[in-house]
Design an enzyme around this catalytic site. Structure first.
Site, PDB file in Angstrom:
ATOM      1  N   GLY A 136     -14.064 -13.043  72.901  1.00 31.95           N
ATOM      2  CA  GLY A 136     -13.235 -13.790  71.950  1.00 31.95           C
ATOM      3  C   GLY A 136     -12.866 -15.156  72.508  1.00 31.95           C
ATOM      4  N   GLU A 137     -11.686 -15.649  72.126  1.00 31.07           N
ATOM      5  CA  GLU A 137     -11.144 -16.913  72.629  1.00 31.07           C
ATOM      6  C   GLU A 137     -12.003 -18.129  72.275  1.00 31.07           C
ATOM      7  OE1 GLU A 137     -10.472 -16.750  76.841  1.00 31.07           O
ATOM      8  OE2 GLU A 137      -9.597 -14.759  76.769  1.00 31.07           O
ATOM      9  N   GLY A 138     -12.972 -17.991  71.372  1.00 31.12           N
ATOM     10  CA  GLY A 138     -13.842 -19.107  71.046  1.00 31.12           C
ATOM     11  C   GLY A 138     -15.001 -19.288  72.004  1.00 31.12           C
TER      12      GLY A 138
END
Length: 380
Positions: free
Chosen positions: A322-324
């Protein structure tokens, strides 16, 4: 439900310029590398050219990672490998430069912006530029209660619109969109299942930090219960976000729609951004033309949402953090496509290399003579 008219986005959002795209395709036909031989890079370059309204395409010089952060009450059920209220740690790691997205962003020279919408911690824990859009402390437990009130949902949505305007006004030319949340994939799965008309088991994944079988079953049950609450409000997208979304998801939805209004391209990350994109598509059907799917996270909800929007992931690296991160990994690919589209030389036009015939008055000495004869024969 509110004074916010979502239908206005349908009129405000236009598709990327079709005429410019055709010009970009025609230019690509003239370049020295045969069309199609660069695979999806051809398509990417043409898409970006249409989004910019420019031929040749301009380089992506001012990208920005934007991460919306929030905690979800449903995490109390043990649906995540992270503790409930644990998104604060994720945000701190990003701000301190020790998270995967921070490392990659430094290497790629891309600034990272974190927007706290509903972290379960005191607002004093983070700088003012992080917390100034916060709507509430944590979102409600969506299996038994609404995530947000109607006013909170509208405030979060408007905050996302404001962030999009801030980015567009500051000169950002492409956004990498991600989330920092605990319980966010559960809320996202509910949105996808509700909008695609599927059962909970079809969209329930293991999350960024994979959970065991028991946690997966708890997650599936929570999504099933939340779905019962979501279905009656499917006709009102803002009400849907208030019922089973969360402040971060409502803000991401508003952000995506306003980016499309401002003609600002976005690379989507995982299932959370994909779910918000799906809600935004329900609001304005042309909006997905401004987005790219950065990667395949392996989450079944993401796959379902991207299929519904006809978006194909650029990368398949199995990135689940996640987190970009997955979307940021796709940025060099987009930049490479722009560079190739702009800088590959074109084939010379037929006959362009042929030497022009000299004019009669300036004929070169010996021109027009028979082979082997260097001078004109003397006249009788």
């Amino acid at each position: 439900m509110s004074s916010l008219e979502l239908d206005d986005f349908t009129d405000l959002i236009e598709r990327p310029d079709g005429g410019v795209r055709r010009d970009a395709e025609a230019r690509r036909e003239r370049q020295i590398v045969p069309p199609g031989s660069l695979g999806r890079l051809d398509e990417l370059g043409e898409w970006l050219s249409a989004a910019q309204g420019a031929v040749p395409v301009r380089p992506v010089e001012r990208p920005r990672v934007v991460l919306f952060a929030g905690d979800h009450g449903v995490a109390e059920l043990g649906v995540s490998a992270r503790p409930a209220g644990g998104a604060e740690r994720l945000v701190r790691a990003v701000l301190e430069g020790g998270s995967p997205v921070s490392v990659l962003a430094r290497r790629l020279d891309v600034p990272v912006r974190v927007v706290d919408m509903s972290l379960d911690c005191p607002p004093e824990a983070f700088p003012e530029d992080v917390v100034r859009h916060r709507v509430r402390r944590g979102s409600g437990r969506i299996d038994i209660e609404d995530a947000l009130t109607a006013d909170e949902a509208e405030a979060a949505f408007r905050a996302g619109v404001a962030v999009a305007d801030e980015e567009a006004d500051s000169g950002t030319d492409l956004v990498v969109l991600g989330d920092l949340s605990v319980g966010g994939t559960t809320a996202a799965a509910v949105l996808v299942a509700a909008l695609c008309g599927t059962d909970a088991s079809v969209v329930t994944g293991r999350g960024g930090r994979p959970v065991d079988d028991l946690a997966w079953m708890r997650k599936c049950a929570a999504i099933r219960d939340a779905l019962r609450r979501a279905r009656p409000v499917l006709g009102d997208q803002l009400q849907l976000l208030a019922t089973v979304g969360g402040a971060d998801l409502a803000a991401m939805t508003g952000f995506l729609l306003q980016c499309a209004v401002r003609k600002l391209p976005v690379i989507l990350d995982g299932v959370v951004s994909a779910a918000c994109a799906l809600v935004a598509q329900r609001v304005a059907f042309r909006a997905p033309d401004w987005w790219l799917a950065g990667h395949d996270s392996g989450e079944p909800g993401q796959a379902k949402a991207l299929d519904r929007m006809a978006l194909e992931p650029l990368l398949e690296q199995g990135v689940k953090v996640g987190e970009g991160v997955g979307a940021l990994l796709a940025l060099p690919l987009v930049r490479a496509a722009a560079a190739l589209a702009a800088e590959l030389p074109e084939e010379p036009e037929p006959g362009a290399d042929d030497k022009p015939e000299p004019e009669d008055g300036n004929a070169a000495p010996g021109a027009g003579l028979e082979p082997g004869r260097e001078t004109e024969p003397e006249k009788e």
